[in-house]
Design a protein around this motif. Structure first.
Motif, mmCIF file in Angstrom:
data_model
loop_
_atom_site.group_PDB
_atom_site.id
_atom_site.type_symbol
_atom_site.label_atom_id
_atom_site.label_comp_id
_atom_site.label_asym_id
_atom_site.label_seq_id
_atom_site.Cartn_x
_atom_site.Cartn_y
_atom_site.Cartn_z
ATOM 1 N N ARG A 112 2.195 20.809 -0.994
ATOM 2 C CA ARG A 112 1.229 20.692 -1.213
ATOM 3 C C ARG A 112 0.978 19.187 -1.094
ATOM 4 O O ARG A 112 1.556 18.280 -0.863
ATOM 5 C CB ARG A 112 1.448 20.702 -3.131
ATOM 6 N N VAL A 113 -0.371 18.547 -0.940
ATOM 7 C CA VAL A 113 -1.237 17.197 -1.234
ATOM 8 C C VAL A 113 -1.176 16.660 -2.788
ATOM 9 O O VAL A 113 -1.799 17.195 -3.718
ATOM 10 C CB VAL A 113 -1.982 18.262 -1.034
ATOM 11 N N GLN A 114 -0.367 15.749 -2.760
ATOM 12 C CA GLN A 114 -0.855 15.046 -3.319
ATOM 13 C C GLN A 114 -1.041 13.006 -3.145
ATOM 14 O O GLN A 114 -0.842 12.523 -2.321
ATOM 15 C CB GLN A 114 0.968 14.443 -4.298
ATOM 16 N N GLU A 115 -1.583 13.174 -4.129
ATOM 17 C CA GLU A 115 -2.214 11.749 -4.349
ATOM 18 C C GLU A 115 -1.401 10.846 -3.972
ATOM 19 O O GLU A 115 -0.461 10.356 -5.174
ATOM 20 C CB GLU A 115 -3.020 11.347 -5.372
ATOM 21 N N VAL A 116 -1.724 9.763 -3.149
ATOM 22 C CA VAL A 116 -0.126 8.754 -2.826
ATOM 23 C C VAL A 116 -1.102 7.321 -3.105
ATOM 24 O O VAL A 116 -2.202 7.226 -2.605
ATOM 25 C CB VAL A 116 0.257 8.588 -1.436
ATOM 26 N N ASN A 117 -0.329 6.739 -3.262
ATOM 27 C CA ASN A 117 -1.357 4.640 -3.573
ATOM 28 C C ASN A 117 -0.207 3.991 -2.704
ATOM 29 O O ASN A 117 0.543 4.328 -3.357
ATOM 30 C CB ASN A 117 -1.399 4.579 -5.157
ATOM 31 N N THR A 118 -0.635 2.759 -2.285
ATOM 32 C CA THR A 118 0.379 2.104 -2.352
ATOM 33 C C THR A 118 0.381 0.968 -3.065
ATOM 34 O O THR A 118 -0.557 0.747 -3.923
ATOM 35 C CB THR A 118 0.243 0.806 -0.872
ATOM 36 N N VAL A 119 1.204 0.340 -4.276
ATOM 37 C CA VAL A 119 1.787 -0.736 -5.174
ATOM 38 C C VAL A 119 2.730 -1.455 -4.265
ATOM 39 O O VAL A 119 3.263 -1.485 -3.562
ATOM 40 C CB VAL A 119 2.266 -0.256 -6.387
ATOM 41 N N TYR B 4 15.618 -0.220 -4.632
ATOM 42 C CA TYR B 4 14.114 -0.734 -4.801
ATOM 43 C C TYR B 4 13.902 -2.009 -4.491
ATOM 44 O O TYR B 4 14.982 -3.069 -4.757
ATOM 45 C CB TYR B 4 13.877 -0.297 -6.308
ATOM 46 N N LYS B 5 13.432 -2.536 -4.100
ATOM 47 C CA LYS B 5 13.075 -4.158 -3.824
ATOM 48 C C LYS B 5 11.183 -4.318 -3.780
ATOM 49 O O LYS B 5 10.768 -3.336 -4.485
ATOM 50 C CB LYS B 5 13.254 -4.903 -2.373
ATOM 51 N N THR B 6 11.286 -6.411 -4.457
ATOM 52 C CA THR B 6 10.069 -6.313 -4.577
ATOM 53 C C THR B 6 9.275 -6.482 -3.409
ATOM 54 O O THR B 6 9.620 -6.244 -2.735
ATOM 55 C CB THR B 6 9.861 -7.741 -5.451
ATOM 56 N N GLY B 7 7.966 -5.808 -3.299
ATOM 57 C CA GLY B 7 7.052 -6.249 -1.862
ATOM 58 C C GLY B 7 6.431 -4.382 -2.100
ATOM 59 O O GLY B 7 5.921 -3.585 -3.449
ATOM 60 N N THR B 8 5.441 -4.173 -1.598
ATOM 61 C CA THR B 8 5.050 -2.996 -0.789
ATOM 62 C C THR B 8 6.026 -1.545 -1.176
ATOM 63 O O THR B 8 6.931 -1.394 -0.754
ATOM 64 C CB THR B 8 3.957 -2.738 0.341
ATOM 65 N N ALA B 9 5.698 -0.624 -2.444
ATOM 66 C CA ALA B 9 5.961 0.881 -1.810
ATOM 67 C C ALA B 9 4.861 1.616 -2.825
ATOM 68 O O ALA B 9 4.002 1.421 -2.730
ATOM 69 C CB ALA B 9 6.500 1.148 -3.351
#
Length: 175
Positions: A41-48, A147-152
């Motif tokens: 399925r298509v799901q909305e993705v964003n970078t944070v 997890y680490k700080t930075g882009t995910a």
């Protein structure tokens, strides 16, 4: 103890030991676990931008595993009870009473090994900045070393659900 009684006790003990591993480990709730309905399925993705990662504990329901353990314990206990009741006394009454007693005791044993209605698993609290600049928080099942700080990447299957994908896949020690 007679041979049949010993065999029945061994079977019930083995089943109880097998059922002891039934606690919910939270895998179903991980950010990188998907149900069959979410696949393809298509799901909305964003970078944070992850600002901070803190250890947390997540309470996950365990009632279905506990119920399964209780039912299995009752069935195995009833079978063992019938076998014990049948050993020296081949009457239907002895078998029925043995089965009822074994079922009741097996159900109690199954409840005991099935654990509480809630189990606790490792989790993380992730503080992140969205693309729009808002600072938000989400809790996920997982380990802080994933997890680490930075882009995910944030996957949002529904407007109220946030799944931040682990961005440090080799950060945890290998077992």
């Amino acid at each position: 103890m007679t041979k049949n009684a010993t065999l029945a006790a061994v079977v019930v003990a083995a089943a109880a030991a097998a059922l002891a591993g039934c606690a919910n480990d939270g895998t179903y709730y991980r950010a990188d676990t998907y149900t069959a309905g979410q696949v393809n399925r298509v799901q909305e993705v964003n970078t944070v931008e992850i600002i901070a990662v803190n250890a947390a504990r997540v309470a996950v329901p365990n009632s279905s595993n506990r119920d399964t353990a209780q039912i299995a314990g009752a069935v195995l206990g009833a079978i063992a009870g019938v076998a014990i009741g049948n050993h020296n006394n081949h009457t239907t009454h002895a078998r029925v009473m043995g089965g009822l007693a074994g079922g009741a005791l097996g159900g109690l044993a199954g409840s005991a090994v099935g654990g509480d209605d809630t189990t606790y698993t490792d989790g993380v609290q992730i503080i992140f900045r969205s693309a729009g600049g808002k600072v938000l928080q989400t809790s996920q099942v997982g380990q802080p070393c994933e997890y680490k700080t930075g882009t995910a990447i944030l996957v949002a299957p529904t407007p109220s659900e946030a799944r931040i994908q682990p961005n440090n896949p080799y950060g945890c020690p290998r077992r």
